[in-house]
Write a protein that holds these residues in place. Structure first.
Motif, PDB file in Angstrom:
ATOM      1  N   GLN A 134     -24.653  24.964  67.931  1.00  0.00           N
ATOM      2  CA  GLN A 134     -23.454  25.041  68.775  1.00  0.00           C
ATOM      3  C   GLN A 134     -22.248  24.423  68.068  1.00  0.00           C
ATOM      4  O   GLN A 134     -21.158  24.994  68.059  1.00  0.00           O
ATOM      5  CB  GLN A 134     -23.725  24.303  70.099  1.00  0.00           C
ATOM      6  CG  GLN A 134     -22.492  24.000  70.947  1.00  0.00           C
ATOM      7  CD  GLN A 134     -21.970  25.181  71.733  1.00  0.00           C
ATOM      8  OE1 GLN A 134     -22.669  26.177  71.868  1.00  0.00           O
ATOM      9  NE2 GLN A 134     -20.760  25.077  72.225  1.00  0.00           N
ATOM     10  N   ARG A 135     -22.442  23.246  67.448  1.00  0.00           N
ATOM     11  CA  ARG A 135     -21.322  22.594  66.742  1.00  0.00           C
ATOM     12  C   ARG A 135     -20.821  23.455  65.584  1.00  0.00           C
ATOM     13  O   ARG A 135     -19.615  23.494  65.304  1.00  0.00           O
ATOM     14  CB  ARG A 135     -21.753  21.212  66.238  1.00  0.00           C
ATOM     15  CG  ARG A 135     -21.921  20.173  67.337  1.00  0.00           C
ATOM     16  CD  ARG A 135     -22.076  18.776  66.762  1.00  0.00           C
ATOM     17  NE  ARG A 135     -23.274  18.622  65.973  1.00  0.00           N
ATOM     18  CZ  ARG A 135     -24.455  18.245  66.459  1.00  0.00           C
ATOM     19  NH1 ARG A 135     -24.581  17.982  67.750  1.00  0.00           N
ATOM     20  NH2 ARG A 135     -25.501  18.114  65.658  1.00  0.00           N
ATOM     21  N   GLU A 138     -18.693  26.221  67.010  1.00  0.00           N
ATOM     22  CA  GLU A 138     -17.417  25.622  67.417  1.00  0.00           C
ATOM     23  C   GLU A 138     -16.487  25.456  66.219  1.00  0.00           C
ATOM     24  O   GLU A 138     -15.289  25.751  66.303  1.00  0.00           O
ATOM     25  CB  GLU A 138     -17.651  24.245  68.047  1.00  0.00           C
ATOM     26  CG  GLU A 138     -18.297  24.268  69.412  1.00  0.00           C
ATOM     27  CD  GLU A 138     -18.650  22.874  69.886  1.00  0.00           C
ATOM     28  OE1 GLU A 138     -18.006  21.900  69.430  1.00  0.00           O
ATOM     29  OE2 GLU A 138     -19.573  22.747  70.717  1.00  0.00           O
ATOM     30  N   HIS A 156     -15.513  24.332  72.142  1.00  0.00           N
ATOM     31  CA  HIS A 156     -16.862  24.168  72.703  1.00  0.00           C
ATOM     32  C   HIS A 156     -17.140  25.260  73.743  1.00  0.00           C
ATOM     33  O   HIS A 156     -18.178  25.930  73.702  1.00  0.00           O
ATOM     34  CB  HIS A 156     -16.999  22.785  73.334  1.00  0.00           C
ATOM     35  CG  HIS A 156     -18.315  22.550  74.003  1.00  0.00           C
ATOM     36  ND1 HIS A 156     -19.447  22.218  73.297  1.00  0.00           N
ATOM     37  CD2 HIS A 156     -18.687  22.607  75.321  1.00  0.00           C
ATOM     38  CE1 HIS A 156     -20.464  22.078  74.146  1.00  0.00           C
ATOM     39  NE2 HIS A 156     -20.030  22.309  75.374  1.00  0.00           N
TER      40      HIS A 156
END
Length: 203
Positions: A134-135, A138, A156
């Motif tokens: 996920q990071r 982002e 995010h």
């Protein structure tokens, strides 16, 4: 030392196979020892108990899968990206097709009995795997926003929208790859999802 490392690898491979097949609650150290071809004493020489073994297995498996996902993402979204839509479709297509069958079988087992799995194991899985990926999503979207190729928004939330729109349906309908969808259907879902994402986040 090499022999100890070999035994540890055999234990982790055996544990992954058993946990993926039986789930956390039903799996036993005896089953894992048989699968790994070692004694139960050997397993306890490496880990304190089943909970610690499960945490190690899910962490190592999640780290391996996350590394592959981030590398694929960097290939599609890193560096020069002449066609943003094409790059997002390529990323989402890879993301929607899990390639590590044992890992995602383990993920299905975790989801089925989440209330019985130690919280530390769940947290370490999320940190090592899904949250790391996920990071990375982002960071790529934040770069495209800074370049003016996407409208300025919360990276995010945008990353969650992209993954849900472009890959979420494939993941849920295929049960993380257990019942694969036809390739043409996957492509259509991914392309439609990216189209909706770009309409929402166009500059």
């Amino acid at each position: 030392m090499p022999r100890l490392a070999d035994k540890r690898r055999a234990i982790l491979r055996g544990a992954l196979t058993v946990f993926a097949r039986e789930g956390y609650t039903r799996a036993s150290i005896d089953q894992i020892a048989r699968e790994a071809g070692v004694s139960t004493r050997t397993i306890y020489n490496h880990v304190a108990d089943k909970s610690a073994l499960f945490e190690t297995v899910i962490q190592e498996s999640a780290a391996r899968v996350a590394e592959a996902q981030v590398e694929a993402m960097d290939r599609h979204l890193g560096g020069a990206v002449p066609d943003l839509r094409e790059a997002l479709v390529a990323f989402a297509r890879d993301h929607a097709r899990p390639t590590d069958a044992d890992h995602f079988a383990l993920v299905r087992q975790i989801q089925a009995e989440v209330g019985h799995i130690p919280e530390a194991a769940l947290d370490s899985w999320q940190d090592t795997g899904p949250r790391r990926v996920q990071r990375a999503v982002e960071a790529h979207l934040a770069r495209f926003m800074a370049e003016g190729r996407l409208r300025t928004a919360d990276p995010h939330r945008a990353a969650r929208h992209l993954v849900l729109l472009a890959a979420g349906e494939v993941t849920s309908r295929s049960f993380h790859g257990a019942l694969p969808l036809p390739a043409k259907e996957v492509d259509a879902i991914v392309e439609d999802g990216v189209e909706v994402f770009l309409r929402a986040y166009a500059p």
